[in-house]
Design an enzyme around this catalytic site. Structure first.
Site, PDB file in Angstrom:
ATOM      1  N   HIS A 155       0.819  -1.223   0.000  1.00 51.19           N
ATOM      2  CA  HIS A 155       0.000   0.000   0.000  1.00 51.19           C
ATOM      3  C   HIS A 155       0.845   1.261   0.000  1.00 51.19           C
ATOM      4  O   HIS A 155       0.329   2.350  -0.232  1.00 51.19           O
ATOM      5  CB  HIS A 155      -0.914   0.009   1.235  1.00 51.19           C
ATOM      6  N   ASP A 361       3.735   9.526  -0.192  1.00 49.70           N
ATOM      7  CA  ASP A 361       2.559   8.714   0.147  1.00 49.70           C
ATOM      8  C   ASP A 361       2.339   7.697  -0.949  1.00 49.70           C
ATOM      9  O   ASP A 361       2.491   8.024  -2.133  1.00 49.70           O
ATOM     10  CB  ASP A 361       1.314   9.617   0.271  1.00 49.70           C
TER      11      ASP A 361
HETATM   12  P1  ADP Z   1      -2.954   6.229   5.241  1.00 49.86           P
HETATM   13  O1  ADP Z   1      -3.196   4.887   4.646  1.00 49.86           O
HETATM   14  O2  ADP Z   1      -1.511   6.590   5.304  1.00 49.86           O
HETATM   15  O3  ADP Z   1      -3.609   6.421   6.565  1.00 49.86           O
HETATM   16  P2  ADP Z   1      -4.803   7.418   3.224  1.00 49.86           P
HETATM   17  O4  ADP Z   1      -5.046   8.842   2.905  1.00 49.86           O
HETATM   18  O5  ADP Z   1      -4.581   6.560   2.050  1.00 49.86           O
HETATM   19  O6  ADP Z   1      -3.593   7.365   4.278  1.00 49.86           O
HETATM   20  O7  ADP Z   1      -6.052   6.824   3.982  1.00 49.86           O
HETATM   21  C1  ADP Z   1      -6.521   7.398   5.144  1.00 49.86           C
HETATM   22  C2  ADP Z   1      -7.985   7.047   5.352  1.00 49.86           C
HETATM   23  O8  ADP Z   1      -8.298   7.268   6.725  1.00 49.86           O
HETATM   24  C3  ADP Z   1      -8.925   7.926   4.553  1.00 49.86           C
HETATM   25  O9  ADP Z   1     -10.088   7.228   4.210  1.00 49.86           O
HETATM   26  C4  ADP Z   1      -9.241   9.065   5.519  1.00 49.86           C
HETATM   27  O10 ADP Z   1     -10.510   9.680   5.325  1.00 49.86           O
HETATM   28  C5  ADP Z   1      -9.176   8.377   6.850  1.00 49.86           C
HETATM   29  N1  ADP Z   1      -8.618   9.315   7.835  1.00 49.86           N
HETATM   30  C6  ADP Z   1      -7.370   9.815   7.840  1.00 49.86           C
HETATM   31  N2  ADP Z   1      -7.219  10.687   8.859  1.00 49.86           N
HETATM   32  C7  ADP Z   1      -8.405  10.762   9.480  1.00 49.86           C
HETATM   33  C8  ADP Z   1      -8.892  11.514  10.568  1.00 49.86           C
HETATM   34  N3  ADP Z   1      -8.112  12.388  11.216  1.00 49.86           N
HETATM   35  N4  ADP Z   1     -10.185  11.329  10.943  1.00 49.86           N
HETATM   36  C9  ADP Z   1     -10.958  10.463  10.265  1.00 49.86           C
HETATM   37  N5  ADP Z   1     -10.566   9.745   9.218  1.00 49.86           N
HETATM   38  C10 ADP Z   1      -9.310   9.891   8.814  1.00 49.86           C
HETATM   39  O1  F6P Z   2      -1.658   2.520   4.298  1.00 46.50           O
HETATM   40  C1  F6P Z   2      -0.633   2.414   5.176  1.00 46.50           C
HETATM   41  C2  F6P Z   2      -1.039   1.884   6.557  1.00 46.50           C
HETATM   42  O2  F6P Z   2       0.087   1.452   7.238  1.00 46.50           O
HETATM   43  C3  F6P Z   2      -1.992   0.734   6.524  1.00 46.50           C
HETATM   44  O3  F6P Z   2      -1.355  -0.498   6.403  1.00 46.50           O
HETATM   45  C4  F6P Z   2      -2.671   0.915   7.845  1.00 46.50           C
HETATM   46  O4  F6P Z   2      -3.938   0.362   7.883  1.00 46.50           O
HETATM   47  C5  F6P Z   2      -2.733   2.429   7.997  1.00 46.50           C
HETATM   48  O5  F6P Z   2      -1.615   2.912   7.313  1.00 46.50           O
HETATM   49  C6  F6P Z   2      -2.840   2.858   9.450  1.00 46.50           C
HETATM   50  O6  F6P Z   2      -1.684   2.493  10.189  1.00 46.50           O
HETATM   51  P1  F6P Z   2      -1.708   1.590  11.487  1.00 46.50           P
HETATM   52  O7  F6P Z   2      -2.300   0.257  11.132  1.00 46.50           O
HETATM   53  O8  F6P Z   2      -0.293   1.504  11.927  1.00 46.50           O
HETATM   54  O9  F6P Z   2      -2.579   2.291  12.486  1.00 46.50           O
END
Ligand code: ADP
Ligand code: F6P
Length: 464
Positions: A155, A361
């Site tokens: 991912h 990212d």
């Molecule tokens: P990552 O996998 O690194 O967390 P992504 O942007 O791909 O980043 O996915 C994050 C997901 O989690 C999105 O669906 C987003 O809306 C949700 N998310 C991220 N931060 C928050 C937050 N502060 N509150 C609620 N939902 C969140």
């Molecule tokens: O997308 C990257 C990622 O590490 C996912 O594998 C994971 O679900 C998400 O970020 C949140 O991180 P964590 O599982 O460490 O809370």
């Protein structure tokens, strides 16, 4: 029809609409709920003793989870996965903190996952392993006699071999993950970088754009950008305009333009750089003309770099408000806690500018969510880092370099001043890039590439 077995460190056993911050959970949950199958991984709990998996059945999905011991959590999750692999994979080697025993524990936990999973497997299962926590798992499964189709999806980004090599142990892990039949990546650059490491670290041979060979065995590679359910997210964002939290936010703005950031509180998300850009914007604009809301969900708080980041952004936010605030107005609102997905959708629709400026990212689903949430008649503008995987698809956003605070400040001002016709044109391009696909289609595409003969019989899903 054979069963899908998903294996990931984080297993989002459904619990209402509580904030499930994290791209993996968001991307896979809908697919699994629709298809059914087995989802195996960590329970999220830390407990002593190494008990076998606990099972919970929700609809067609069986969630099987194991606890980690304190030592496993520290070595496998906090230590090697998030203290070494995560910074290395995102090109932030200065944030790495390596202890030899953490690598041993990482490998041991991957073997423990294999030991717990194998007894639950059926002969014709298709196994889909996710993310950097489980790079050793495909090799461990093969060692235990698992022969069925096994796919692995990363991912997060994969850097060039010389950047990957800084993580002690990575050579062995690349070798282990190459036991998969299919390896999936977010972008072509990640695929090619990985292939170069497979060649350099494990002696693989590249036999085609999407093909490696290792010891005479073919390993397929593919690019599968993670997607969101854009029409559903759009409908939620529109419906949420009537919900109280969204109405209260709208009222509190009193006509000011809203700039919004929504992230996990993670060093890859570029939060200090974003606040610095906003500080420069606040210095240029008149008081009470704009408000920034940054929602930052605490994440991986056992990792030192994450705790330091929290202190850093608390201090930066305080400094901005004390410098530019008025008795009746503060330019920046910082919430260090997750909000529900529905609320996030509603807030995004209110925002004139969406700030998605990670240092690096894999994809960044927030960027796609922001586009989906907009009112097509009066859309906001996405300011997007060039170094997010999403930039390959959302090229009509205002693309920025997160290391250039002044450039980001200029882009934010351009977004704030952008005429309606240009906002609409840019939004339509972005919408076209995300509207015709879905997480289900993303997953089906991967699974079909993993085991085509079986999936040919399934209807193509996710024709949103
Ligand atoms: P990552 O996998 O690194 O967390 P992504 O942007 O791909 O980043 O996915 C994050 C997901 O989690 C999105 O669906 C987003 O809306 C949700 N998310 C991220 N931060 C928050 C937050 N502060 N509150 C609620 N939902 C969140
Ligand atoms: O997308 C990257 C990622 O590490 C996912 O594998 C994971 O679900 C998400 O970020 C949140 O991180 P964590 O599982 O460490 O809370």
């Amino acid at each position: 029809m054979s069963r899908i077995v998903v294996v990931s460190n984080r297993v989002p056993v459904p619990q209402g609409n509580a904030g499930q911050a994290g791209g993996l959970a968001v991307a896979l949950l809908g697919l699994m709920q629709r298809r059914g199958g087995l989802w195996f991984g960590w329970s999220g709990a830390v407990a002593e003793g190494q008990a076998g998996p606990s099972m919970v059945q929700r609809g067609g999905v069986g969630y099987a989870t194991i606890d980690l011991t304190e030592a496993e959590h520290r070595g496998f999750y906090t230590g090697y996965s998030n203290g070494v692999l995560w910074p290395m994979l995102h090109g932030l080697p200065h944030l790495m903190s390596f202890r030899r025993q953490d690598l041993d524990i990482y490998r041991r936990v991957n073997r423990r996952f294999a030991d717990a999973l194998v007894p639950m497997l059926r002969r014709d299962d298709r196994i889909w392993v996710h993310d950097y926590h489980l790079l050793s798992l495909p090799g461990a499964l093969r060692q235990r006699g698992v022969l069925g189709p096994t796919g692995f999806y990363l991912h997060v980004p994969f850097p060039a071999p010389e950047a990957a090599a800084v993580a002690p142990g990575i050579r062995g892990l690349v070798q282990d993950v190459l036991a998969s039949d299919l390896l999936g990546f977010q972008t072509a650059m990640d695929r090619d970088n990985f292939a170069a490491s497979a060649i350099g670290f494990a002696g693989a041979v590249r036999t085609g754009e999407d093909r490696l060979e290792l010891g005479g065995r073919p390993v397929r590679l593919g690019v599968f950008p993670a997607e969101i359910a854009a029409p559903e997210f759009a409908a939620t964002a529109a419906a949420q305009q009537a919900a109280e939290p969204v109405r209260l936010l709208a009222q509190s703005l009193r006509g000011q333009a809203l700039l919004l950031g929504v992230d996990r509180l993670d060093p890859t998300k570029g939060l200090p750089e974003r606040l610095e850009a906003f500080r420069r914007v606040a210095a240029r604009r008149t008081a009470r003309s704009l408000t920034m809301l940054q929602i930052a969900a605490p994440s991986r708080e056992d990792v030192v770099a994450y705790r330091r980041l929290r202190q850093e952004i608390d201090a930066a936010a305080g400094a901005i408000n004390s410098e530019f605030g008025e008795p009746d107005w503060l330019p920046l609102r910082l919430l260090a806690r997750p909000q529900t997905r529905d609320m996030v959708a509603g807030f995004m629709r209110l925002a004139r500018v969406g700030l998605v400026t990670p240092i690096r990212d894999g994809m960044n689903l927030v960027a796609k969510e922001y586009v989906a949430a907009q009112d097509p008649a009066d859309p906001g503008v996405l300011v997007l880092s060039r170094f997010a995987g999403a930039a390959a698809q959302l090229s009509s956003a205002l693309l920025v370099n997160p290391h250039d605070a002044e450039g980001m400040a200029e882009a934010i001002c351009t977004a704030l001043d952008m005429p309606l016709a240009e906002r609409r044109a840019r939004w339509q391009d972005a919408w076209a890039a995300i509207a015709e696909t879905s997480p289900e289609r993303w997953g089906e595409t991967f699974l079909r590439a993993l085991a085509p003969e079986d999936l040919e019989r399934l209807p193509v899903a996710g024709t949103a």
